[in-house]
Design an enzyme around this catalytic site. Structure first.
Site, PDB file in Angstrom:
ATOM      1  N   SER A 123       0.850  -1.193   0.000  1.00 32.59           N
ATOM      2  CA  SER A 123       0.000   0.000   0.000  1.00 32.59           C
ATOM      3  C   SER A 123       0.881   1.235   0.000  1.00 32.59           C
ATOM      4  O   SER A 123       1.662   1.452   0.937  1.00 32.59           O
ATOM      5  CB  SER A 123      -0.894   0.008   1.244  1.00 32.59           C
ATOM      6  OG  SER A 123      -1.391   1.315   1.444  1.00 32.59           O
ATOM      7  N   HIS A 142      -1.332  -1.367  -4.219  1.00 30.34           N
ATOM      8  CA  HIS A 142      -2.582  -0.972  -3.552  1.00 30.34           C
ATOM      9  C   HIS A 142      -2.598   0.546  -3.346  1.00 30.34           C
ATOM     10  O   HIS A 142      -1.698   1.112  -2.718  1.00 30.34           O
ATOM     11  CB  HIS A 142      -2.673  -1.709  -2.213  1.00 30.34           C
ATOM     12  CG  HIS A 142      -3.958  -1.521  -1.484  1.00 30.34           C
ATOM     13  ND1 HIS A 142      -5.109  -2.221  -1.789  1.00 30.34           N
ATOM     14  CD2 HIS A 142      -4.287  -0.714  -0.445  1.00 30.34           C
ATOM     15  CE1 HIS A 142      -6.074  -1.853  -0.964  1.00 30.34           C
ATOM     16  NE2 HIS A 142      -5.607  -0.934  -0.139  1.00 30.34           N
ATOM     17  N   ASP A 175      -4.713   3.706  -1.902  1.00 26.44           N
ATOM     18  CA  ASP A 175      -5.796   4.063  -0.984  1.00 26.44           C
ATOM     19  C   ASP A 175      -6.323   5.456  -1.289  1.00 26.44           C
ATOM     20  O   ASP A 175      -5.628   6.451  -1.095  1.00 26.44           O
ATOM     21  CB  ASP A 175      -5.276   4.009   0.459  1.00 26.44           C
ATOM     22  CG  ASP A 175      -5.047   2.583   0.912  1.00 26.44           C
ATOM     23  OD1 ASP A 175      -6.007   1.793   0.868  1.00 26.44           O
ATOM     24  OD2 ASP A 175      -3.908   2.250   1.282  1.00 26.44           O
ATOM     25  N   MET A 212      -8.948   8.277  -0.333  1.00 26.90           N
ATOM     26  CA  MET A 212      -9.786   8.692   0.812  1.00 26.90           C
ATOM     27  C   MET A 212     -10.315  10.106   0.584  1.00 26.90           C
ATOM     28  O   MET A 212      -9.583  10.970   0.114  1.00 26.90           O
ATOM     29  CB  MET A 212      -8.959   8.663   2.095  1.00 26.90           C
ATOM     30  CG  MET A 212      -8.289   7.329   2.374  1.00 26.90           C
ATOM     31  SD  MET A 212      -7.523   7.328   4.000  1.00 26.90           S
ATOM     32  CE  MET A 212      -6.568   5.804   3.915  1.00 26.90           C
ATOM     33  N   HIS A 267      -8.431   1.186  -3.898  1.00 29.68           N
ATOM     34  CA  HIS A 267      -9.349   0.950  -2.777  1.00 29.68           C
ATOM     35  C   HIS A 267     -10.033   2.281  -2.486  1.00 29.68           C
ATOM     36  O   HIS A 267      -9.417   3.192  -1.933  1.00 29.68           O
ATOM     37  CB  HIS A 267      -8.512   0.447  -1.584  1.00 29.68           C
ATOM     38  CG  HIS A 267      -9.271   0.286  -0.320  1.00 29.68           C
ATOM     39  ND1 HIS A 267      -8.645   0.133   0.903  1.00 29.68           N
ATOM     40  CD2 HIS A 267     -10.606   0.220  -0.059  1.00 29.68           C
ATOM     41  CE1 HIS A 267      -9.550  -0.005   1.855  1.00 29.68           C
ATOM     42  NE2 HIS A 267     -10.748   0.066   1.297  1.00 29.68           N
ATOM     43  N   MET A 306     -12.120   4.563  -0.552  1.00 33.34           N
ATOM     44  CA  MET A 306     -12.754   4.840   0.745  1.00 33.34           C
ATOM     45  C   MET A 306     -13.430   6.195   0.629  1.00 33.34           C
ATOM     46  O   MET A 306     -12.996   7.192   1.211  1.00 33.34           O
ATOM     47  CB  MET A 306     -11.678   4.821   1.854  1.00 33.34           C
ATOM     48  CG  MET A 306     -11.220   3.409   2.175  1.00 33.34           C
ATOM     49  SD  MET A 306      -9.637   3.384   3.020  1.00 33.34           S
ATOM     50  CE  MET A 306      -8.549   3.451   1.600  1.00 33.34           C
ATOM     51  N   MET A 363     -11.517  -5.663   5.521  1.00 32.77           N
ATOM     52  CA  MET A 363     -10.714  -4.711   6.299  1.00 32.77           C
ATOM     53  C   MET A 363     -10.418  -5.313   7.662  1.00 32.77           C
ATOM     54  O   MET A 363     -11.335  -5.709   8.388  1.00 32.77           O
ATOM     55  CB  MET A 363     -11.473  -3.388   6.493  1.00 32.77           C
ATOM     56  CG  MET A 363     -11.611  -2.513   5.263  1.00 32.77           C
ATOM     57  SD  MET A 363     -10.058  -2.054   4.470  1.00 32.77           S
ATOM     58  CE  MET A 363      -9.155  -1.248   5.808  1.00 32.77           C
ATOM     59  N   ASP A 382      -6.703  -6.311   4.290  1.00 30.41           N
ATOM     60  CA  ASP A 382      -6.055  -5.005   4.348  1.00 30.41           C
ATOM     61  C   ASP A 382      -6.099  -4.446   5.765  1.00 30.41           C
ATOM     62  O   ASP A 382      -7.177  -4.207   6.308  1.00 30.41           O
ATOM     63  CB  ASP A 382      -6.816  -4.071   3.376  1.00 30.41           C
ATOM     64  CG  ASP A 382      -6.214  -2.688   3.275  1.00 30.41           C
ATOM     65  OD1 ASP A 382      -5.138  -2.452   3.848  1.00 30.41           O
ATOM     66  OD2 ASP A 382      -6.850  -1.841   2.610  1.00 30.41           O
TER      67      ASP A 382
HETATM   68  C1  DX5 Z   1      -6.183   1.799   5.666  1.00 30.70           C
HETATM   69  C2  DX5 Z   1      -5.793   1.414   4.274  1.00 30.70           C
HETATM   70  C3  DX5 Z   1      -4.697   0.443   4.202  1.00 30.70           C
HETATM   71  C4  DX5 Z   1      -3.415   0.861   4.853  1.00 30.70           C
HETATM   72  C5  DX5 Z   1      -2.806  -0.364   5.435  1.00 30.70           C
HETATM   73  O1  DX5 Z   1      -7.358   2.500   5.629  1.00 30.70           O
HETATM   74  O2  DX5 Z   1      -6.903   0.884   3.573  1.00 30.70           O
HETATM   75  O3  DX5 Z   1      -4.470  -0.004   2.867  1.00 30.70           O
HETATM   76  O4  DX5 Z   1      -2.482   1.464   3.978  1.00 30.70           O
HETATM   77  O5  DX5 Z   1      -1.706  -0.006   6.183  1.00 30.70           O
HETATM   78  P1  DX5 Z   1      -0.997  -1.010   7.185  1.00 30.70           P
HETATM   79  O6  DX5 Z   1      -0.542  -2.192   6.382  1.00 30.70           O
HETATM   80  O7  DX5 Z   1       0.120  -0.204   7.742  1.00 30.70           O
HETATM   81  O8  DX5 Z   1      -2.023  -1.420   8.227  1.00 30.70           O
HETATM   82 ZN    ZN Z   2      -6.486  -0.059   1.587  1.00 25.60          ZN
END
Ligand code: DX5
Ligand code: ZN
Length: 220
Positions: free
Chosen positions: A7, A32, A34, A36, A65, A67, A136, A174
């Protein structure tokens, strides 16, 4: 077969191309990303322009991903920007079936992401329309959080649902995946293993990926 999905949330955004090269060298195959929106989750990250730039510098599978609230408005645009996989949260979309169909028809794999507090029962009707489910194992929003241990049983239960229905749905996990937690989730049936801080938080992301692959290999 499992795949490691670093990620980039925990990467150095000023030198993303180098960070990507380093995890590719370690054997990672999925990147990956993220996304947001500061609304569905209490954090803001990156969006379409960054995905377009990433597409130019890597052949890895780009896994977005989302969010974000109402992801149906944007999901297809992420495919057009270069995503190979796009997941949207079951909690964020009143028209999940339509959104999954739009991701598939745009040419990418469609995924349903599900929060730790949300029951798998919500996937009952929509599971056949997804190529993968992202479980998650932390509350979404931030990297570096501790793995929520009930996620392992959730993976096992989902694997059972998939097998019973004769589906080919893949399971992604994740949050809090590292050298201590990776083995139990692989054993339970997770195939796409996201790790942020356990890779980019280490002095050598290349070596960190290799170590995770070694640990996960024990179970396959
Ligand atoms: C959190 C993200 C993850 C995050 C995971 O909301 O969706 O993808 O980057 O990070 P680690 O592996 O550090 O928990
Ligand atoms: Zn993620």
């Amino acid at each position: 077969m499992f795949e490691i999905a670093p990620s980039i949330l925990s990467a150095d955004f000023a030198r993303l191309a180098d960070e990507i090269k380093s995890v590719e060298e370690g054997g990672a195959t999925v990147l990956h990303v993220d996304v947001m929106d500061g609304h569905f989750v209490p954090n803001i990250t990156i969006g379409l322009p960054v995905v377009r730039s990433l597409r130019k510098v890597t052949d890895m599978t780009i896994d977005c991903h989302l969010m974000i609230s109402d992801p149906g408005i944007y999901a297809e645009q992420f495919v057009k920007a270069g995503a190979d996989m796009v997941s949207v949260h079951v909690e964020a979309d009143s028209h999940l079936h339509r959104t999954l169909a739009s991701i598939r028809s745009a040419g990418a794999k469609a995924g349903i992401a599900i929060n730790p507090a949300t029951s798998l029962a919500l996937l009952d009707e929509v599971l056949p329309f997804a190529d993968f489910v992202l479980i998650m194992s932390v509350n979404p929003g931030f990297g570096g959080q501790a793995f929520i241990s009930t996620a392992t049983e959730k993976v096992r239960k989902l694997r059972q649902m998939i097998v019973e229905r004769g589906l080919a749905t893949r399971i992604e996990i994740d949050g809090g995946i590292d050298g201590n937690t990776i083995m139990e989730v692989v054993e339970a049936g997770a195939e796409i293993l996201v790790a942020g801080s356990a890779i980019f938080g280490k002095p050598s992301p290349t070596e960190a990926v290799k170590e995770l692959i070694d640990k996960a290999t024990v179970w396959v």
